[in-house]
Write a protein that holds these residues in place. Sequence first.
Motif, PDB file in Angstrom:
ATOM      1  N   LYS A  75       0.826  -1.213   0.000  1.00 28.89           N
ATOM      2  CA  LYS A  75       0.000   0.000   0.000  1.00 28.89           C
ATOM      3  C   LYS A  75       0.853   1.253   0.000  1.00 28.89           C
ATOM      4  CE  LYS A  75      -3.473   2.524   2.685  1.00 28.89           C
ATOM      5  NZ  LYS A  75      -4.337   2.523   3.896  1.00 28.89           N
ATOM      6  N   VAL A  79       0.999   3.988  -3.156  1.00 27.54           N
ATOM      7  CA  VAL A  79       0.640   5.390  -2.926  1.00 27.54           C
ATOM      8  C   VAL A  79       1.795   6.303  -3.337  1.00 27.54           C
ATOM      9  CG1 VAL A  79       0.147   7.122  -1.148  1.00 27.54           C
ATOM     10  CG2 VAL A  79      -1.084   4.945  -1.137  1.00 27.54           C
ATOM     11  N   ASP A 105      -6.468  -0.931  -1.406  1.00 24.61           N
ATOM     12  CA  ASP A 105      -6.458   0.034  -0.302  1.00 24.61           C
ATOM     13  C   ASP A 105      -5.696   1.299  -0.698  1.00 24.61           C
ATOM     14  OD1 ASP A 105      -7.865  -1.763   1.232  1.00 24.61           O
ATOM     15  OD2 ASP A 105      -6.136  -2.384   2.458  1.00 24.61           O
ATOM     16  N   GLU A 109      -7.112   5.150  -0.892  1.00 24.04           N
ATOM     17  CA  GLU A 109      -6.477   6.262  -0.180  1.00 24.04           C
ATOM     18  C   GLU A 109      -6.105   7.393  -1.135  1.00 24.04           C
ATOM     19  OE1 GLU A 109      -2.333   7.107   2.223  1.00 24.04           O
ATOM     20  OE2 GLU A 109      -3.540   5.356   2.810  1.00 24.04           O
ATOM     21  N   GLN A 112      -9.329   9.255  -1.905  1.00 26.02           N
ATOM     22  CA  GLN A 112      -9.930   9.944  -0.768  1.00 26.02           C
ATOM     23  C   GLN A 112      -9.048  11.069  -0.238  1.00 26.02           C
ATOM     24  OE1 GLN A 112     -13.106   9.384   0.541  1.00 26.02           O
ATOM     25  NE2 GLN A 112     -13.259   8.211  -1.356  1.00 26.02           N
ATOM     26  N   ASN A 113      -7.751  10.840  -0.174  1.00 22.14           N
ATOM     27  CA  ASN A 113      -6.862  11.789   0.498  1.00 22.14           C
ATOM     28  C   ASN A 113      -6.054  12.668  -0.444  1.00 22.14           C
ATOM     29  OD1 ASN A 113      -7.762  10.620   2.877  1.00 22.14           O
ATOM     30  ND2 ASN A 113      -5.954   9.306   3.118  1.00 22.14           N
TER      31      ASN A 113
END
Length: 336
Positions: A75, A79, A105, A109, A112-113
């Motif tokens: 993850k 990212v 995941d 993220e 969303q972020n």
Amino acid sequence: IRSRYLGLRGRPFALIISGCCLTTSCVFGLKFMGGQESVSLLNTSSNNPVLRSNDRKNVWPPLMYGTAWKKEKTKELVVTAIKEGFEGIDVANQPKHYREDLVGDALHELEQNFHISLSSLWIQTKFTPIAGQDRSKPMPYKADSKLEDQVDESIQSSLRNLGKIDCLVLHSPLRTIKDTIRVWRRFEAAVDRGEIIQLGISNCYSLDILSALYDAAKHKPKVLQNRFYRDSNYDQDLRSFCSQHDIIYQTFWTLTANGDKLRADPIRQAATRLEATPPQILFAWLIKQGHQPLTGTTDLTHMRQDLKAPDLAEHLTPEEESSISSLFITTSHHHP
């Protein structure tokens, strides 16, 4: 209904809700303004809807970030890679070597972020036959299911994990071409349902198998992902076939297997002239050939260097391209 923006190839497009329903089984028809691309959001048993691409143009990132063997760091690394500028992710529904759930995941993220939408990324995963699975780990399908059911269960598991599949790859040919085509028919059914855009195959070092699959397929393979190394003669015949049949040739193990080539004069001289590293030049040369290298680096500096390869490809001279090409022409006949 809360409005959202989805990015397409890194550009934001406003969404028009063309139809909706207040039940959990609703299908939202979504159209991107300013283009011909359209997508739908499909409900699944998970809390996150699946992004299904219907008429979106096929846009391939010049290189992919590979997620094999990242384990619990998957993850975090995905990212980081996407934030740095990677637009394509390669994974597999094979817990033995991949954590597809953690890739999902990471994608969640990022949206969303960091407001990096799923639609702006190219997501490629694989169906791994039972021979490539570790039965001591949870598998995406029942081991005693018939082959067609294993494929269907794996696809649905990947959709739940990732939210969408742009390209589905058969991790390796099966023992017989008959069984390989059985799998391919289930792949094609998923394309016909609108769940997948394109199909591919990996670890296929036989031109006979690839050409037989190509001839039998309704939805032709668009990807061949292979280890790029001497023992397969650098897939010279396969790469030629791919070029002639509109198939993207993807490379993995590209740097590890070719340390001697990275030290060769043609690559080192080009690296010196362009103020680049030998790995950057090899990636640039592959991109110049129309290939798509995978990089699985965990090093931030190397990520940033790798992302410069597409620009470097435009600055290789014809002479440099030719001299580097000569490094990968062999006459021996090895088998992986």
